[in-house]
Design a protein around this motif. Structure first.
Motif, PDB file in Angstrom:
ATOM      1  N   ILE A 594       0.867  -1.169   0.000  1.00 34.30           N
ATOM      2  CA  ILE A 594       0.000   0.000   0.000  1.00 34.30           C
ATOM      3  C   ILE A 594       0.908   1.223   0.000  1.00 34.30           C
ATOM      4  O   ILE A 594       1.891   1.275   0.747  1.00 34.30           O
ATOM      5  CB  ILE A 594      -0.964   0.005   1.218  1.00 34.30           C
ATOM      6  N   ASN A 595       0.624   2.164  -0.878  1.00 32.69           N
ATOM      7  CA  ASN A 595       1.479   3.338  -1.036  1.00 32.69           C
ATOM      8  C   ASN A 595       0.621   4.586  -1.129  1.00 32.69           C
ATOM      9  O   ASN A 595      -0.291   4.679  -1.955  1.00 32.69           O
ATOM     10  CB  ASN A 595       2.327   3.216  -2.301  1.00 32.69           C
ATOM     11  N   GLY A 596       0.896   5.550  -0.265  1.00 35.35           N
ATOM     12  CA  GLY A 596       0.229   6.840  -0.339  1.00 35.35           C
ATOM     13  C   GLY A 596       1.149   7.862  -0.966  1.00 35.35           C
ATOM     14  O   GLY A 596       2.365   7.854  -0.725  1.00 35.35           O
ATOM     15  N   PHE A 597       0.594   8.734  -1.800  1.00 37.12           N
ATOM     16  CA  PHE A 597       1.436   9.740  -2.449  1.00 37.12           C
ATOM     17  C   PHE A 597       0.750  11.100  -2.431  1.00 37.12           C
ATOM     18  O   PHE A 597      -0.479  11.201  -2.474  1.00 37.12           O
ATOM     19  CB  PHE A 597       1.772   9.342  -3.885  1.00 37.12           C
ATOM     20  N   TYR A 598       1.591  12.121  -2.345  1.00 37.22           N
ATOM     21  CA  TYR A 598       1.126  13.508  -2.469  1.00 37.22           C
ATOM     22  C   TYR A 598       2.127  14.226  -3.359  1.00 37.22           C
ATOM     23  O   TYR A 598       3.296  14.390  -3.006  1.00 37.22           O
ATOM     24  CB  TYR A 598       1.030  14.183  -1.106  1.00 37.22           C
ATOM     25  N   MET A 599       1.665  14.645  -4.535  1.00 32.47           N
ATOM     26  CA  MET A 599       2.525  15.271  -5.528  1.00 32.47           C
ATOM     27  C   MET A 599       2.073  16.721  -5.704  1.00 32.47           C
ATOM     28  O   MET A 599       1.012  16.985  -6.279  1.00 32.47           O
ATOM     29  CB  MET A 599       2.458  14.499  -6.842  1.00 32.47           C
ATOM     30  N   LEU A 600       2.885  17.641  -5.215  1.00 33.18           N
ATOM     31  CA  LEU A 600       2.552  19.066  -5.237  1.00 33.18           C
ATOM     32  C   LEU A 600       3.330  19.749  -6.359  1.00 33.18           C
ATOM     33  O   LEU A 600       4.564  19.773  -6.356  1.00 33.18           O
ATOM     34  CB  LEU A 600       2.898  19.712  -3.889  1.00 33.18           C
ATOM     35  N   TYR A 601       2.581  20.302  -7.330  1.00 32.68           N
ATOM     36  CA  TYR A 601       3.198  20.908  -8.514  1.00 32.68           C
ATOM     37  C   TYR A 601       3.213  22.432  -8.409  1.00 32.68           C
ATOM     38  O   TYR A 601       2.272  23.039  -7.894  1.00 32.68           O
ATOM     39  CB  TYR A 601       2.421  20.547  -9.773  1.00 32.68           C
ATOM     40  N   LYS A 602       4.265  23.002  -8.946  1.00 28.98           N
ATOM     41  CA  LYS A 602       4.352  24.445  -9.135  1.00 28.98           C
ATOM     42  C   LYS A 602       4.599  24.684 -10.621  1.00 28.98           C
ATOM     43  O   LYS A 602       5.545  24.139 -11.198  1.00 28.98           O
ATOM     44  CB  LYS A 602       5.499  25.037  -8.313  1.00 28.98           C
TER      45      LYS A 602
END
Length: 796
Positions: A594-602
């Motif tokens: 199980i993998n959680g991800f948060y990808m914040l783009y600028k």
């Protein structure tokens, strides 16, 4: 329902009753006695595998009474094999000896995640690849991996195919072949159609999701795909692989190899020929490719030369099918190439391209602790697409209108060819230092140059003009340099692995763009990126670990982003901060993650939903956007003959403060502002399932399912511009046997979309404003109803 469960239980009872023993053991270094975690352990006659845990231990459960051949392999060690009798719970240990020859895995290890790296990844072995290599596009090999959506322009899986991972299109997916970049230097996409049947020369693949480890080439903004081609095979072989099926699909492949000659040399070759009429109207493909490889194996070195390439001719189907046509039942309509007045279509509305690769790969074991891997490479590509254009102004081509018989001809129907001729070359390298089982240190980098020549010709005009056939009306050149340097370290402290990775990348790009006065002039861009990564893995038990990481990625705009801009409107480079948190467990009969991800783009360059005239997506900078989600994957062996593998991704993908500009009938801009909407082509749920049953030895029946939720064609979350959700099921049948003169005969049948679901896996939209209201012009890539591919393989 009760009767159904009773019958199912009765069917499985003999299987469950007979699977009652376990086989376990430990993998160690023969010289030091240290355990070897991450070793590959396979029961050869059952074709089931596992990996040793952090203590070097492995276990197989639910084995029947019988004789089993166990094979153990580990990077840098000689492969070991033993046969054992299992009539009760048994133990079988292995002490591995350091290899006296360098293994070719060193070539790609620098760009890959290791077994316990704090990165979300999936490995595909040659067995996985061969099982699914039926002749469809390369991307279909990856379709059952987490967060993946695959589509076909022609609708039948052959020709132009494409992939998205975590909603990111191929321009955001870093692809390397033996550690060498495959992404086009200018538009950054990857076109596997230019290397048809590449899968038949591939040994293994690793897919990393998110930023992943440092690698060569374009930055990974959604994923990276690392491919390794043919490696050493000690015995001579000849193989034939063929397939035939719906829509005139036909594939023929021959593989040849000498095995190891004189203990030092090997030679391998492949020829492939493929054809498909396609499901969409006028979407036929003719594809050919070759692969040649020669290697020298020394005591401490390996030198390999790969020469390979491909040719493709595909009819243009890159605009998709108009939505109205699909809804009226004509799911195959292709409006490209129609000739005015007559209603006929232009027969040579085609894309034509050749691409040839040359790779010189060298591995050197400098000492027991230090190894080197380097490569020189050169790629030459050339080709054109030809199209019929209706009633276009001569002024668009720099042609002066002509007067004939008192009539001035200022526009005409014409046929044009748009050419690309390019060269890509450079060097990659890495040093790996491993003084103990605690420390693994890598230093690597690359320098690459690209030179592209873009020129366009008029082949024919309907009206008389003063130009000659093959008239060149435009030409421009581009040059791009790409330098990177990275270092990565993994350090074990007890049950903790510490991970650090730092990359510096410099890009120089010269291209034809616009100046402030909108005149075409050569432009220059210079970019410097710093991409740090850090992570930690904690070994919870011998069979499980938890990990966390944070990574920074930077990514340059592509050619189309630049050439349509001026210095004042030039697009900004993108920045991504990627946080990953996961848990993995691996046992002999059960693996899960199980993998959680948060990808914040600028400044992410998001797709507007429209395509330009060659099918390239049009993008615009967005200040703030993000992707957040949970990925699950697992495989369980329910019984010795029955297993189930599944993946699921639940995510939210949002754009903040999106401004869409549409145009009315008079060409006036009309602005539409959205506070928070979904990123285009980013489904909130993607799931897959494979139920595999082996009724007898060397026979498999697999039921394969794929679900993709609703997607939007632009960033407005408008249900008038969307792709409906779909759920598709396939069935795969495989049977292998041998006769005296043939080592293996494999017969297979792949039934795609077995329930004939009507669905679209991709699309484009071109809205405008008419009469004060938004009018939608949507195009869908309709996929074929039930269709099949029968396969035959012969191994001598």
């Amino acid at each position: 329902m009760k009767k159904l469960f009773t019958a199912l239980f009765a069917l499985l009872l003999p299987v469950l009753a007979s699977a009652q023993f376990s086989l376990s053991g430990k993998i160690t270094d023969q010289k030091t006695g240290e355990s070897l975690p991450g070793a590959s352990v396979t029961i050869q006659n059952l074709a089931i595998s596992t990996i040793s845990n952090a203590s070097g231990k492995y276990t197989f459960k639910n084995l029947k009474n019988g004789s089993y051949t166990v094979v153990v392999s580990y990077l840098g060690y000689q492969t070991a094999q033993q046969t054992t009798e299992v009539s009760a719970n048994s133990t079988l240990d292995f002490s591995l000896v350091h290899s006296t020859t360098v293994t070719e895995e060193v070539t790609v290890s620098a760009t890959r995640a290791s077994a316990n790296s704090p990165t979300a990844f999936t490995n595909l072995s040659k067995k996985d690849i061969d099982k699914n290599n039926s002749g469809r596009g390369f991307e279909y090999l990856l379709e059952q991996t987490p967060s993946t959506v695959v589509t076909s322009n022609a609708g039948a899986g052959v020709g132009y195919t494409s992939i998205r991972i975590r909603g990111s299109d191929p321009t955001r997916i870093n692809v390397t072949l033996n550690g060498i970049p495959m992404n086009d230097a200018e538009d950054q996409g990857v076109y596997f159609v230019d290397l048809p049947d590449l899968a038949s020369s591939v040994d293994n693949i690793q897919i990393q999701r998110g930023v992943g480890t440092s690698t060569n080439g374009a930055g990974a903004f959604g994923a990276s795909i690392n491919i390794q081609t043919t490696t050493r095979r000690d015995s001579a072989y000849t193989e034939y692989n063929g397939s035939a099926g719906s829509y005139g699909t036909l594939k023929n492949t021959i593989n040849l190899g000498t095995g190891l000659l004189g203990g030092h040399f090997s030679f391998d070759g492949r020829l492939s020929d493929m054809h498909s009429d396609g499901y969409i109207d006028r979407s036929a493909s003719t594809l050919r490719s070759y692969f040649l490889s020669g290697a020298y194996y020394g005591k401490t070195s390996v030198l390999r030369l790969n020469v390979f390439g491909g040719y493709e001719q595909t009819h243009q189907a890159w605009d998709g099918v108009p939505e109205d046509s699909v809804k009226f039942g004509n799911r195959k309509y292709n409006e490209l190439g129609y000739i005015n007045a007559t209603g006929q279509n232009y027969p040579n509305q085609t894309d034509n391209y050749n691409q040839n690769y040359y790779q010189l790969l060298y591995n050197q074991q400098i000492s027991p602790l230090l190894s080197f891997s380097g490569a020189l490479h050169y790629t030459h590509g050339y080709g054109y697409y030809e199209e019929y254009v209706n009633d276009d102004a001569l002024s668009n081509y720099g042609v002066t209108p002509v007067t004939i018989g008192g009539t001035t001809i200022s526009s005409t129907d014409l046929v044009r060819r748009l050419w690309l001729n390019n060269d890509f070359y450079g060097a990659t390298y890495n040093f790996n230092y491993k003084p103990s089982t605690k420390l693994d240190l890598t230093l690597g980098g690359a320098y690459n140059e690209y030179k592209g020549r873009h020129y366009n010709n008029i082949e024919w005009t309907q009206q008389s003009t003063d130009i000659q056939p093959d008239y060149e009306y435009s030409r421009n050149t581009a040059k791009k340099t790409d330098f990177n340097l990275f270092t990565r370290a993994e350090y074990h402290i007890g049950d903790v692995l510490l991970y650090g990775d730092i990359q510096y990348r410099h890009i120089g790009y010269s291209f034809l763009g616009f100046d402030e006065n909108l005149n075409n002039v050569q432009q220059q861009v210079s970019l410097d990126f710093f991409n740090p990564k850090a992570g930690i893995t904690y070994q919870v038990t011998d069979n499980s670990n938890v990990y966390a990481s944070i990574a920074v990625g930077n990514h340059e705009p592509n050619r189309s982003d630049y050439v349509n801009s001026s210095p004042s409107s030039r697009p900004k480079a993108e920045n991504l901060k990627d946080l990953e948190l996961g848990y993995r467990v691996a046992q002999s009969n059960f693996t899960a993650g199980i993998n959680g991800f948060y990808m914040l783009y600028k400044n992410q360059l998001v797709l507007t939903g429209a395509l330009d005239d060659v099918g390239e997506a049009i993008r615009t900078n967005i200040a703030d956007s993000y992707r957040a989600g949970i990925e699950l994957n697992g495989k369980v062996r329910i019984a010795q003959q029955l297993s189930w593998a599944a993946t699921a991704t639940l995510s939210t993908n949002k754009v903040k403060n999106f401004n869409q500009v549409l145009f009315d009938e008079g060409g006036n801009p009309v602005n539409f502002n959205y506070a928070k909407t979904d990123i285009a082509y980013s489904p909130n749920f993607v799931g897959s399932s494979t139920i595999s049953y082996q009724p007898c030895h060397n026979t498999e029946i697999a039921f394969i399912s794929k679900y993709v939720s609703q997607q939007y064609l632009d960033n407005t979350s408008s249900t008038d511009r969307d792709l409906p959700r779909y759920f598709v099921n396939d069935v795969r049948l495989d049977y292998n046997f041998s006769i005296k003169s043939v080592k293996n005969i494999g017969i297979g049948l792949l039934i795609n979309n077995v329930f004939s679901t009507n669905y679209q896996s991709d699309g484009a939209t071109y809205p405008d404003v008419e009469g004060g209201k938004v009018a939608n012009y949507n195009y869908w890539f309709a996929q074929a109803p039930i269709n099949f591919l029968a396969t035959l393989s012969l191994k001598f």
